[in-house]
Write a protein that holds these residues in place. Structure first.
Motif, PDB file in Angstrom:
ATOM      1  N   GLU A   1     -67.183  52.137  -4.736  1.00 19.51           N
ATOM      2  CA  GLU A   1     -67.289  51.691  -3.362  1.00 19.51           C
ATOM      3  C   GLU A   1     -67.300  50.168  -3.307  1.00 19.51           C
ATOM      4  OE1 GLU A   1     -67.153  53.293  -0.572  1.00 19.51           O
ATOM      5  OE2 GLU A   1     -66.932  55.241  -1.555  1.00 19.51           O
ATOM      6  N   LEU A   2     -66.514  49.616  -2.408  1.00 17.68           N
ATOM      7  CA  LEU A   2     -66.473  48.175  -2.224  1.00 17.68           C
ATOM      8  C   LEU A   2     -67.534  47.793  -1.205  1.00 17.68           C
ATOM      9  CD1 LEU A   2     -64.931  45.570  -3.002  1.00 17.68           C
ATOM     10  CD2 LEU A   2     -63.523  45.950  -0.954  1.00 17.68           C
ATOM     11  N   PRO A   3     -68.449  46.882  -1.511  1.00 20.40           N
ATOM     12  CA  PRO A   3     -69.482  46.474  -0.552  1.00 20.40           C
ATOM     13  C   PRO A   3     -68.854  45.924   0.726  1.00 20.40           C
ATOM     14  CG  PRO A   3     -70.036  45.696  -2.749  1.00 20.40           C
ATOM     15  CD  PRO A   3     -68.621  46.213  -2.816  1.00 20.40           C
ATOM     16  N   ARG A   4     -69.558  46.107   1.855  1.00 21.32           N
ATOM     17  CA  ARG A   4     -69.027  45.673   3.135  1.00 21.32           C
ATOM     18  C   ARG A   4     -68.814  44.160   3.203  1.00 21.32           C
ATOM     19  NH1 ARG A   4     -72.942  49.092   7.299  1.00 21.32           N
ATOM     20  NH2 ARG A   4     -72.491  51.177   6.433  1.00 21.32           N
ATOM     21  N   GLY A   5     -69.737  43.458   2.559  1.00 23.54           N
ATOM     22  CA  GLY A   5     -69.629  42.000   2.637  1.00 23.54           C
ATOM     23  C   GLY A   5     -68.456  41.432   1.877  1.00 23.54           C
ATOM     24  N   LEU A   6     -67.845  42.197   1.008  1.00 24.53           N
ATOM     25  CA  LEU A   6     -66.712  41.711   0.224  1.00 24.53           C
ATOM     26  C   LEU A   6     -65.366  41.976   0.866  1.00 24.53           C
ATOM     27  CD1 LEU A   6     -67.901  42.700  -3.375  1.00 24.53           C
ATOM     28  CD2 LEU A   6     -68.108  40.499  -2.216  1.00 24.53           C
ATOM     29  N   ALA A   7     -65.354  42.605   2.083  1.00 22.06           N
ATOM     30  CA  ALA A   7     -64.076  42.884   2.745  1.00 22.06           C
ATOM     31  C   ALA A   7     -63.363  41.586   3.077  1.00 22.06           C
ATOM     32  CB  ALA A   7     -64.326  43.721   4.006  1.00 22.06           C
ATOM     33  N   GLY A   8     -64.107  40.582   3.556  1.00 20.21           N
ATOM     34  CA  GLY A   8     -63.478  39.294   3.853  1.00 20.21           C
ATOM     35  C   GLY A   8     -62.998  38.610   2.599  1.00 20.21           C
ATOM     36  N   ASP A   9     -63.779  38.723   1.522  1.00 15.40           N
ATOM     37  CA  ASP A   9     -63.344  38.130   0.257  1.00 15.40           C
ATOM     38  C   ASP A   9     -62.075  38.771  -0.256  1.00 15.40           C
ATOM     39  OD1 ASP A   9     -65.553  36.509   0.419  1.00 15.40           O
ATOM     40  OD2 ASP A   9     -66.819  37.878  -0.762  1.00 15.40           O
ATOM     41  N   LEU A  10     -61.956  40.097  -0.073  1.00 16.32           N
ATOM     42  CA  LEU A  10     -60.741  40.789  -0.494  1.00 16.32           C
ATOM     43  C   LEU A  10     -59.543  40.279   0.288  1.00 16.32           C
ATOM     44  CD1 LEU A  10     -59.260  42.938  -2.112  1.00 16.32           C
ATOM     45  CD2 LEU A  10     -59.950  44.625  -0.373  1.00 16.32           C
ATOM     46  N   ALA A  11     -59.732  40.065   1.590  1.00 19.18           N
ATOM     47  CA  ALA A  11     -58.631  39.546   2.400  1.00 19.18           C
ATOM     48  C   ALA A  11     -58.238  38.152   1.936  1.00 19.18           C
ATOM     49  CB  ALA A  11     -59.041  39.540   3.872  1.00 19.18           C
ATOM     50  N   ASP A  12     -59.235  37.327   1.638  1.00 20.29           N
ATOM     51  CA  ASP A  12     -58.917  35.985   1.160  1.00 20.29           C
ATOM     52  C   ASP A  12     -58.146  36.036  -0.154  1.00 20.29           C
ATOM     53  OD1 ASP A  12     -60.214  34.968   3.344  1.00 20.29           O
ATOM     54  OD2 ASP A  12     -62.136  34.700   2.297  1.00 20.29           O
ATOM     55  N   ALA A  13     -58.599  36.903  -1.067  1.00 15.04           N
ATOM     56  CA  ALA A  13     -57.939  37.002  -2.373  1.00 15.04           C
ATOM     57  C   ALA A  13     -56.504  37.469  -2.227  1.00 15.04           C
ATOM     58  CB  ALA A  13     -58.727  37.954  -3.277  1.00 15.04           C
ATOM     59  N   LEU A  14     -56.265  38.428  -1.312  1.00 20.25           N
ATOM     60  CA  LEU A  14     -54.903  38.907  -1.118  1.00 20.25           C
ATOM     61  C   LEU A  14     -54.008  37.835  -0.508  1.00 20.25           C
ATOM     62  CD1 LEU A  14     -55.652  42.506   0.265  1.00 20.25           C
ATOM     63  CD2 LEU A  14     -54.971  41.852  -2.068  1.00 20.25           C
ATOM     64  N   LEU A  15     -54.533  37.092   0.428  1.00 15.87           N
ATOM     65  CA  LEU A  15     -53.731  36.047   1.048  1.00 15.87           C
ATOM     66  C   LEU A  15     -53.452  34.891   0.083  1.00 15.87           C
ATOM     67  CD1 LEU A  15     -55.424  35.955   4.570  1.00 15.87           C
ATOM     68  CD2 LEU A  15     -53.140  36.833   4.013  1.00 15.87           C
ATOM     69  N   ARG A  16     -54.319  34.697  -0.966  1.00 13.17           N
ATOM     70  CA  ARG A  16     -54.100  33.626  -1.918  1.00 13.17           C
ATOM     71  C   ARG A  16     -53.325  34.085  -3.144  1.00 13.17           C
ATOM     72  NH1 ARG A  16     -59.698  32.929  -1.150  1.00 13.17           N
ATOM     73  NH2 ARG A  16     -59.967  33.750  -3.273  1.00 13.17           N
ATOM     74  N   SER A  17     -52.948  35.348  -3.192  1.00 12.59           N
ATOM     75  CA  SER A  17     -52.281  35.870  -4.383  1.00 12.59           C
ATOM     76  C   SER A  17     -50.890  35.277  -4.496  1.00 12.59           C
ATOM     77  CB  SER A  17     -52.204  37.392  -4.306  1.00 12.59           C
ATOM     78  OG  SER A  17     -51.357  37.782  -3.243  1.00 12.59           O
ATOM     79  N   ASP A  18     -50.323  35.426  -5.722  1.00 12.92           N
ATOM     80  CA  ASP A  18     -48.998  34.885  -6.012  1.00 12.92           C
ATOM     81  C   ASP A  18     -47.887  35.880  -5.740  1.00 12.92           C
ATOM     82  OD1 ASP A  18     -49.672  36.704  -7.877  1.00 12.92           O
ATOM     83  OD2 ASP A  18     -49.027  35.476  -9.608  1.00 12.92           O
ATOM     84  N   ALA A  19     -48.176  36.962  -5.054  1.00 11.75           N
ATOM     85  CA  ALA A  19     -47.179  38.019  -4.804  1.00 11.75           C
ATOM     86  C   ALA A  19     -46.344  37.680  -3.575  1.00 11.75           C
ATOM     87  CB  ALA A  19     -47.886  39.359  -4.626  1.00 11.75           C
ATOM     88  N   ASP A  20     -45.177  38.247  -3.554  1.00 11.22           N
ATOM     89  CA  ASP A  20     -44.338  38.140  -2.352  1.00 11.22           C
ATOM     90  C   ASP A  20     -44.765  39.154  -1.275  1.00 11.22           C
ATOM     91  OD1 ASP A  20     -42.761  36.183  -3.574  1.00 11.22           O
ATOM     92  OD2 ASP A  20     -41.553  37.732  -4.582  1.00 11.22           O
ATOM     93  N   LEU A  21     -45.190  40.298  -1.720  1.00 10.11           N
ATOM     94  CA  LEU A  21     -45.567  41.367  -0.783  1.00 10.11           C
ATOM     95  C   LEU A  21     -46.831  42.025  -1.293  1.00 10.11           C
ATOM     96  CD1 LEU A  21     -44.990  43.264   1.659  1.00 10.11           C
ATOM     97  CD2 LEU A  21     -43.637  44.684   0.085  1.00 10.11           C
ATOM     98  N   VAL A  22     -47.813  42.193  -0.421  1.00 11.31           N
ATOM     99  CA  VAL A  22     -49.049  42.897  -0.742  1.00 11.31           C
ATOM    100  C   VAL A  22     -49.162  44.078   0.213  1.00 11.31           C
ATOM    101  CG1 VAL A  22     -51.545  42.786  -0.912  1.00 11.31           C
ATOM    102  CG2 VAL A  22     -50.151  40.786  -1.552  1.00 11.31           C
ATOM    103  N   VAL A  23     -49.187  45.249  -0.317  1.00  9.81           N
ATOM    104  CA  VAL A  23     -49.314  46.478   0.476  1.00  9.81           C
ATOM    105  C   VAL A  23     -50.687  47.041   0.222  1.00  9.81           C
ATOM    106  CG1 VAL A  23     -48.371  48.749   0.986  1.00  9.81           C
ATOM    107  CG2 VAL A  23     -46.834  46.887   0.295  1.00  9.81           C
ATOM    108  N   VAL A  24     -51.514  47.190   1.324  1.00  9.88           N
ATOM    109  CA  VAL A  24     -52.888  47.668   1.202  1.00  9.88           C
ATOM    110  C   VAL A  24     -52.967  49.059   1.822  1.00  9.88           C
ATOM    111  CG1 VAL A  24     -55.300  47.215   1.731  1.00  9.88           C
ATOM    112  CG2 VAL A  24     -53.699  45.301   1.395  1.00  9.88           C
TER     113      VAL A  24
END
Length: 697
Positions: free
Chosen positions: A613-636
């Motif tokens: 289970e991913l803690p609720r407080g880390l949802a924003g961190d996950l979004a930040d990490a995905l937006l900073r990733s080096d990928a061209d496309l991120v599918v969640v």
């Protein structure tokens, strides 16, 4: 999975979503109706089979019926066989139409139909007696068990009721013609019964007229004896009064009145004769006094005087000759003179005799006049005396005449009615005899089955559409757009699978996924990777397949792709059979690179699995990490809308530009999709993608 590589943009340009204009309810679209029929074909087929079975059962249980008709002219005027009929002839009027309508009731009455039942032995005819059926036997059995069974019905009454229900009569418009129709299972029987009913009616009508005439004659005969006795008593009473008052005379005049009239006439004649006799006396006496006798008829016409005058004329000629030739002294002259004097004396004596006879006639006439005048006075006195009696006698005679007139009228009428009993004065007749009908009643069997087929199809179609409406499934892109009132981004056909259930490559599906991916890429703005959130309202498997297909399609084009499994159930992680190299929660807390938690597949696709289970407080961190990733496309791959807090947090994050709401055409529900859209809110406008859609859409 093999995906299409380097799909040209020109292939995708013409696949833009349809607009919102011109939409109408899906159940008015023929394509949607056909889709509902294909999906729910048992619902359509079952009513068809039931209606066809009902038509077959109705055909088997209801034998064909044939209606034979005959036309009868009912003339209300009748025939003027005798001068005075029992009923006066009617003229054409509204009353005559009412009479014809009354005869229609007589035509279909139990009296006529009962005689037809007896004539054709319908009480033993199975068609009119009633056939034993399974339903009837069950009803009888149930009635006996419950104690409600009624008395046995007489076969004749049963046949009469059956015939009554099969007989119909109506008057043709603007005429005195009645059309009679009889229905039967046999053509010939229907014609025989129609002829039998018409003939029985005419026979009963003639018999009724004869019976009515007979009863009227018997009633008159019964009155004749009373009228005869009343006439005799009236005559005896008048005769007794006449004898008691000594009144003698004819029916029109009494004897005293006749005598008074005769005496009056005789008195007038006597007075005329007396006047005439007196006139003759005066004439004769005038002749005796020296007058001329030529004016008196009695003297002129008297033969004696005529003879004496002839002799006198001869003697005067002799005297004249003797005087001229011999002279007055000659004896011949003297002898002629003596003869002349004797003849004149004889004539005078005859005249005196006529005068005496005339005086006697005058006296006799006067005496007769006086006698008649006296008798007339006496008769007048008698007439005044019997006047009151005669008035009473006239009253009695009028009573006699009235009784005699009534008696004679009844006597003549009774004799006429006796003769009229054997006369048929009815003008009614059959103008169109019944013949076997050519066609059966009701629609033909093919038409009946065709109607059953059409009705079954109609009920099946309505039922299938009703079930579809009640089920609320998405079924197609068009239906979803019509329900939500908003466009759908794209639709994907079902994922092809082999016999073992494993997904395999398919050109049509790959093209559809590539088209969707390039459409999403065209809407991306700014720097950094394109992050696509994939969620659903009620279909977990469909959204996961969509997320994985998008990632694989981009990976096949040699793009840098990250597939994130953010579903609480971890469907992607489980299906791909991978294990996380590092805990995601720890990676996010330690601000470590996201690549440490990624798992690279042989196809080059990098996957961020979900291990716990991913803690609720880390949802924003996950979004930040995905937006900073080096990928061209991120599918969640998110969870269901409203399923967990992490999904809600990521959906509400406006930094992520693309939010896909996957709707399964087969398993998804319209109401659930609408609720998911309302839950997402108006700030985020998700893009709808229909998965498992019909390839023909």
């Amino acid at each position: 999975m093999t995906m299409v590589e380097n799909v040209r943009n020109g292939l995708l340009i013409g696949a833009a979503p349809r607009g919102e204009e011109g939409r109408e309810p899906w159940f008015l679209d023929p394509r949607e109706i056909l889709r509902s029929v294909r999906l729910r074909w048992p619902t359509v087929l079952l009513p068809v089979l039931l209606f066809l079975a009902a038509a077959a059962a109705w055909t088997a249980l209801n034998p064909p019926q044939f209606a034979a008709s005959t036309q009868i002219l009912i003339d209300p005027r009748g025939l003027q066989v005798v001068k005075d009929g029992l009923t006066p002839p009617d003229q054409a009027s509204d009353a005559s139409l009412l009479l014809v309508d009354s005869q229609i009731r007589v035509l279909t009455s139990d009296d006529v139909l009962g005689r037809v039942v007896d004539r054709f032995d319908l009480a033993i005819d199975p068609e009119f007696r009633g056939r034993e059926t399974l339903l009837g036997a069950l009803k009888d059995r149930l009635a006996r068990l419950t104690g409600r069974s009624g008395p046995e019905v007489e076969p004749r009454l049963t046949a009469l009721r059956a015939l009554r229900s099969r007989v119909g009569a109506r008057r043709l418009e603007r005429s005195f013609v009645v059309e009679l129709s009889v229905t039967s299972e046999d053509r010939e029987k229907a014609a025989r019964l129609a002829r039998g009913v018409a003939e029985t009616y005419l026979a009963r009508d003639a018999a009724t007229r004869s019976d009515t005439t007979r009863r009227a004659g018997e009633a008159i005969e019964g009155r004749l004896a009373e009228l005869r006795e009343a006439l005799r008593k009236a005559e005896d009473k008048a005769q007794a009064f006449r004898a008691r008052r000594s009144i003698v005379g004819t029916r029109s005049q009494l004897v005293s009145e006749q005598q008074l009239t005769q005496l009056s006439d005789q008195l007038g004649a006597a007075r005329a004769r007396a006047v005439e006799a007196a006139a003759r006396v005066r004439q004769v006496e005038a002749v005796l006094a020296g007058g001329s006798s030529d004016a008196v008829n009695e003297i002129v016409q008297n033969p004696t005087i005529s003879a004496l005058r002839g002799q006198l004329a001869g003697v005067e000629r002799l005297r004249a000759d003797a005087e001229d030739t011999l002279g007055r002294r000659h004896p011949s002259y003297q002898a002629a003179l003596v003869q002349e004097k004797a003849l004149r004396g004889a004539i005078e004596a005859e005249i005196r005799r006529i005068a005496a006879a005339s005086r006697n006639d005058a006296q006799a006439a006067q005496a007769n006049e006086r006698s008649l005048a006296a008798a007339l006075e006496r008769r007048k006195a008698e007439a005044l005396r019997v006047g009151d009696d005669f008035v009473q006698l006239r009253e009695l005679e009028r009573q006699v005449e009235a009784s005699r007139a009534v008696y004679e009228a009844f006597l003549v009428r009774g004799r006429e009615l006796q003769e009229q009993q054997s006369l048929d004065t009815s003008a009614s007749r059959i103008i169109s005899p019944a013949s076997p009908p050519e066609k059966r009643l009701g629609p033909p069997t093919p038409v009946l089955f065709l109607a059953a087929l059409v009705a079954g199809l109609g009920v099946g179609l309505v039922g299938s559409l009703g079930l579809e409406l009640a089920a609320g499934r998405v079924r197609s892109r068009r239906r979803l757009e019509g329900y939500l009132g908003r466009p759908v981004l794209d639709s994907l056909p079902p994922v092809p699978r082999d016999a073992a259930g494993t997904a395999r490559g398919d050109g049509r599906y790959e093209v559809a996924v590539a088209r969707l991916r390039h459409r999403l890429a065209g809407s991306a703005t700014g720097q950094g990777p394109l992050v696509v959130l994939v969620t659903a309202a009620d279909d977990r498997a469909g959204k996961s397949v969509l997320a994985r297909s998008l990632a694989l399609s981009a990976a096949s084009d040699r793009e840098r792709v990250i597939l994130v499994d953010a579903d609480p159930h971890g469907a992607l992680t489980r299906d791909l059979g991978i294990q996380a190299g590092r805990d995601l929660a720890g990676t996010l807390r330690g601000r470590a690179p996201l690549a440490d938690a990624l798992v690279t597949l042989p196809s080059g696709l990098r996957v961020l699995p979900r291990t716990d289970e991913l803690p609720r407080g880390l949802a924003g961190d996950l979004a930040d990490a995905l937006l900073r990733s080096d990928a061209d496309l991120v599918v969640v791959d998110l969870g269901l809308v409203g399923g967990d807090v992490v999904t809600e947090r990521l959906v509400a994050d406006e930094r992520i530009p693309v939010l896909l709401l996957a709707v399964n055409a087969r398993r998804g529900r319209l109401a659930a999709t609408d609720r998911a859209l309302k839950a997402i809110g108006p700030n985020r406008r998700p893009r709808l993608v229909v998965v498992d859609a019909d390839p023909r859409d």
